[in-house]
Scaffold this active site. Sequence first.
Site, PDB file in Angstrom:
ATOM      1  N   HIS A  80     -54.818  36.319   4.391  1.00 39.00           N
ATOM      2  CA  HIS A  80     -55.303  37.091   5.577  1.00 39.00           C
ATOM      3  C   HIS A  80     -55.170  38.642   5.377  1.00 39.00           C
ATOM      4  CE1 HIS A  80     -54.198  33.525   8.323  1.00 39.00           C
ATOM      5  NE2 HIS A  80     -55.114  33.373   7.878  1.00 39.00           N
ATOM      6  N   SER A 134     -60.148  31.899   6.560  1.00 39.85           N
ATOM      7  CA  SER A 134     -59.490  32.953   7.492  1.00 39.85           C
ATOM      8  C   SER A 134     -59.489  34.270   6.806  1.00 39.85           C
ATOM      9  CB  SER A 134     -58.306  32.542   8.370  1.00 39.85           C
ATOM     10  OG  SER A 134     -57.579  31.774   7.333  1.00 39.85           O
TER      11      SER A 134
END
Length: 327
Positions: free
Chosen positions: A243, A191
């Site tokens: 992230h 991610s």
Amino acid sequence: MLQKEPHNWFPLFSYLSALGMIVALVVSFIQNKQLTGSIIEVSPFNLMLGPSTQVLVFEGARYSPCMRLTDLSHFNCPNISTDNSPSPPSMILGLDSTASSENSCGIQDVCGMTSFENDPNQWYRVITATFVHSGIVHYFCNMLVHLGLGRRVERRLNPLRYGLVWLISGIFGFIASTTFSPTSSATMGCSGSLFGIGALLMIDLLRSWRLIADPGWQLTKLITLMILGLAYGYLPGPDNFAHIGGFIAGLLVGLVVMPSTKQEFYVSKARIIVRWLVRVIILALLIVASSLLLNTFYKGEKPEELFSWCKYLACLPINDMCNIYNV
């Protein structure tokens, strides 16, 4: 967005990386079956429907004690059977380092992968962690974006440029994670790379604002996706520091690899030189930032002591979730 690339490329990188990640997930299930007798970890229950933290560390998750010396010791041995009766899940994945010295194993037994003496040095976990997922739910959620949005971006951008942004974003994301995440937590997943692709889309959207129908709505959708991704980062396995680091790297690398728009095809030599100088400066900034983060990590400094608020990107102040920083 990304409508200026005339060639409709085959998304080779998206497919190959997705295949590699599903193979890694299947292997982790097999290893968990061998270690615990169950495909999915139930003690504590893995909310992501995946293997134990021990198996994920074996597979290459980001786990700081495998990368440098820490105060953690006396780990439960991986080959010692424990009670497999179901127990409540943990929101942060970690290994038990409180075993008695008589029944404990060293960090090498816990980390697996390449061998080391008394000085853990598995720096490459900032790379391997991108391809490991904490379970079926984690993999499925990431693939919704990776094979949905990411595949379309790769078709317009080309596999080389896309893969470069994806890989550098993922690596820089986990470099940031090693520095800011709790030492005793294990995190993983692609991610961070996908946040980098989101940053790439944001650059393209802002650059092509007047050429896109309803750009405000497109930006709103992109920001909403980012906010959902940050909320997702509080689940076991995903990592909000990865992230944020991935997004920053995506912005920087995106400025380097983004193809020219039609309006920019005919430019002066001076402008071309300036553009390349800017690209060199951006890459230098990324290298310097990576060096500073890794230097902080390997010196054993604790950024949460300087920025006490930053830990709330990894945990929420509920149900003792942030106690992981006190281990």
